[in-house]
Design an enzyme around this catalytic site. Structure first.
Site, mmCIF file in Angstrom:
data_model
loop_
_atom_site.group_PDB
_atom_site.id
_atom_site.type_symbol
_atom_site.label_atom_id
_atom_site.label_comp_id
_atom_site.label_asym_id
_atom_site.label_seq_id
_atom_site.Cartn_x
_atom_site.Cartn_y
_atom_site.Cartn_z
ATOM 1 N N HIS A 108 -8.715 3.539 -5.426
ATOM 2 C CA HIS A 108 -7.460 3.704 -6.176
ATOM 3 C C HIS A 108 -7.169 5.146 -6.577
ATOM 4 C CE1 HIS A 108 -6.963 -0.512 -6.008
ATOM 5 N NE2 HIS A 108 -7.607 -0.850 -7.108
ATOM 6 N N HIS A 182 -0.625 -1.903 -9.947
ATOM 7 C CA HIS A 182 -1.811 -2.740 -10.156
ATOM 8 C C HIS A 182 -1.637 -3.653 -11.373
ATOM 9 C CE1 HIS A 182 -5.946 -4.015 -10.024
ATOM 10 N NE2 HIS A 182 -6.314 -3.067 -9.163
ATOM 11 N N GLU A 317 -1.145 -6.759 -4.873
ATOM 12 C CA GLU A 317 -0.819 -5.341 -4.710
ATOM 13 C C GLU A 317 -0.344 -5.057 -3.286
ATOM 14 O OE1 GLU A 317 -4.471 -3.174 -6.245
ATOM 15 O OE2 GLU A 317 -4.984 -5.294 -6.519
#
Length: 352
Positions: A108, A182, A317
């Site tokens: 991420h 997210h 996501e």
């Protein structure tokens, strides 16, 4: 009623800069509270079948909590959503080493990814929506990524109870770019999410190894616990003896979406909470979507007066596939100079 947008203080960062919380309210009374810290969706108040609002999004009520162990609640993710194996990739003959923040892997965007940045913000109104434009310049070498990248993200709360998110980026060197949000959802606003009915419009998924990095080619969902082509509750098969469920401690996998055309904005997944009647549709232009069933939530984190327990929230996501910079067989996630990165996703709410 008329759609509105207001601002309030959200707390200060360690360097003294102040973050702001923007409250977007549409003509139906749906409310989205979004901060310029990490672009986090801190609250999302959505009506049930009787019109009663509940906050269906995991989050916190101040900056300090988001700068702690936040599990990426509601945050903008970048430069690269999901994992890159060993935090390393080779591009145009040069090897780049990224921040390692998930064991041996990069996750991420790194420990100081876009979810921890304070974005510039401006608000806007249209006849049928209110919105927030966030912008940030990611410098060359940010978390190990090459090139200066200019990022713009537009949140727009529409009067049809859709929160639309448009991502845009340009860079002066070739770089991976895979932006997403997210958010963790619980359409009941409490309890666990195992009774939520999920449909994912994808015939295949990308199996992973023990580090949750894809291995081999995409596999058909047919005949597996990953077949959500028709509605199944999240909890129905999550406890089955299955190697892939074991690696993820439940669902934590990328699904290959069925697309009518490349970049078509289509419903990728649909979730129904029968008790409240709330329905969430996730729309996306991306080739994949990561479904995560909140397997690592463990009562250790709380916010907004709630304890975020085991499987109390799920994530869907939209994204390019994990580890794409190292996989020539996956859709490319490389943004090159003189190109524009652009993708749109949306959370659309209704009732049944």
């Amino acid at each position: 009623m008329q759609a509105t947008i207001t601002e309030s203080p959200f707390g200060a960062l360690a360097d003294g800069r102040e973050a702001t919380l923007y409250t977007l309210t549409n003509a139906n009374g749906m409310v989205a509270k979004i901060s310029n810290l990490g672009g986090v969706i801190a609250e999302l108040h959505v009506p049930d079948r009787d019109g009663v609002l509940a906050d269906v999004c995991h989050g916190f009520d101040n900056v300090a909590a988001y700068m702690g162990e936040s599990n990426y609640f509601g945050a903008l993710i970048g430069r690269y959503g999901n994992r890159i194996a060993n935090g390393r990739f080779t591009l145009d003959g040069e090897t780049f080493q990224l921040d390692l923040n998930d064991g041996a892997n990069h996750l991420h965007g790194g420990a100081e990814g876009f979810h921890r940045k304070l974005w510039d913000a401006e608000t806007f109104n249209t006849p049928k929506s209110v919105g927030l434009i966030l912008s940030y310049v990611s410098p060359d070498g940010d978390q190990g990524y090459p090139g200066n990248a200019e990022i713009t993200v537009i949140y727009e709360l529409r009067d049809n109870n859709e929160l639309r998110i448009a991502f845009h980026a340009v860079a002066d060197k070739a770089t991976p770019m895979n932006l997403t949000n997210h958010a963790y959802f619980n359409l009941a606003g409490k309890g666990d999410i195992l009774g939520h009915e999920l449909t994912i419009f994808g015939d295949a998924y990308t199996p992973v190894g023990s580090g949750l990095i894809p291995v081999g080619a995409p596999a058909a969902v047919e005949g597996t616990p990953f077949d959500f082509r028709t509605p199944h509750t999240i909890g129905e098969r999550i406890g089955q003896k299955d190697e892939q469920l074991g690696y993820g401690s439940g669902y934590d996998h990328n699904f290959v979406l069925n697309k009518s055309a490349e970049k078509a904005l289509e419903v990728a997944a649909r979730v129904v909470d029968r008790a409240s009647g709330r329905v969430l549709e996730v729309l996306s232009q991306e080739p994949g979507i990561q479904f995560y069933s909140g397997n690592f939530l463990d009562d250790s984190i709380s916010g907004k007066g709630r304890i975020y327990g085991y499987r109390s929230g799920f994530c869907l996501e939209p994204q390019h596939f994990p580890d794409s910079p190292n996989r020539a067989d996956f859709p490319s996630a490389i943004l090159r100079p003189n190109e524009e990165y652009s993708t749109v996703m949306a959370y659309r709410f209704s009732t049944v």
